[in-house]
Design an enzyme around this catalytic site. Structure first.
Site, PDB file in Angstrom:
ATOM      1  N   CYS A  47       0.697  -1.663  -0.153  1.00  0.00           N
ATOM      2  CA  CYS A  47      -0.102   0.043   0.122  1.00  0.00           C
ATOM      3  C   CYS A  47       1.024   1.239  -0.166  1.00  0.00           C
ATOM      4  CB  CYS A  47      -1.176   0.215   0.819  1.00  0.00           C
ATOM      5  SG  CYS A  47      -2.266   1.547   1.820  1.00  0.00           S
ATOM      6  N   CYS A  50       0.225   3.994   2.794  1.00  0.00           N
ATOM      7  CA  CYS A  50       0.908   2.930   4.398  1.00  0.00           C
ATOM      8  C   CYS A  50       2.841   3.332   4.296  1.00  0.00           C
ATOM      9  CB  CYS A  50       0.816   1.373   4.215  1.00  0.00           C
ATOM     10  SG  CYS A  50      -1.006   0.789   4.741  1.00  0.00           S
TER      11      CYS A  50
END
Length: 132
Positions: A47, A50
């Protein structure tokens, strides 16, 4: 030792969460960070949000002099997370829609949250930790 880290996966979350809840009264702030698993081939999260937010969050939390607990809850790989009935998407406590999501946990309830598009913003992290 101001920052106390706990890690959980979908399968271990309930037991780790109970420990987190039991220790919560001892801390100035208790946070839950839902984030994507690391890609084994790159050792980075799959991600991009993230990857951007994690270092900022850790930097802010490690800089505090207060006792802060951080429960990192890993949502799984991309196909697991994309499932519309992912356990944390349908959990009435969390209602996750994206990762990373950072929650402040206080008095056995969520008292604030930063969604995926804002979890990297230092001033918002500071405000969440402070309970503002």
């Amino acid at each position: 030792m101001p920052l106390k880290l706990l890690d959980a996966t979908i399968s271990t979350f309930d037991s780790v969460f109970e420990k987190f809840r039991a220790e919560a009264p001892k801390n100035k702030a208790n946070l839950i960070l839902f984030l994507a698993d690391k890609d084994p081939s790159t050792s980075l999260s799959w991600c991009p949000d993230c990857v951007r937010a994690e270092p900022v969050i850790y930097k802010k939390l490690e800089a505090t002099a207060d006792d802060v607990a951080l429960l990192r809850a890993y949502v799984g790989d991309r196909p697991t997370w994309r499932n519309p009935v992912h356990p944390w998407r349908v959990d009435s406590r969390f209602k996750l829609t994206g990762v990373p999501t950072l929650f402040r946990w206080e008095n056995d309830a969520i008292k604030g949250r930063l969604e995926d598009h804002e979890a990297h913003v230092e001033s918002k992290i500071d405000a969440l930790v402070a309970g503002n």
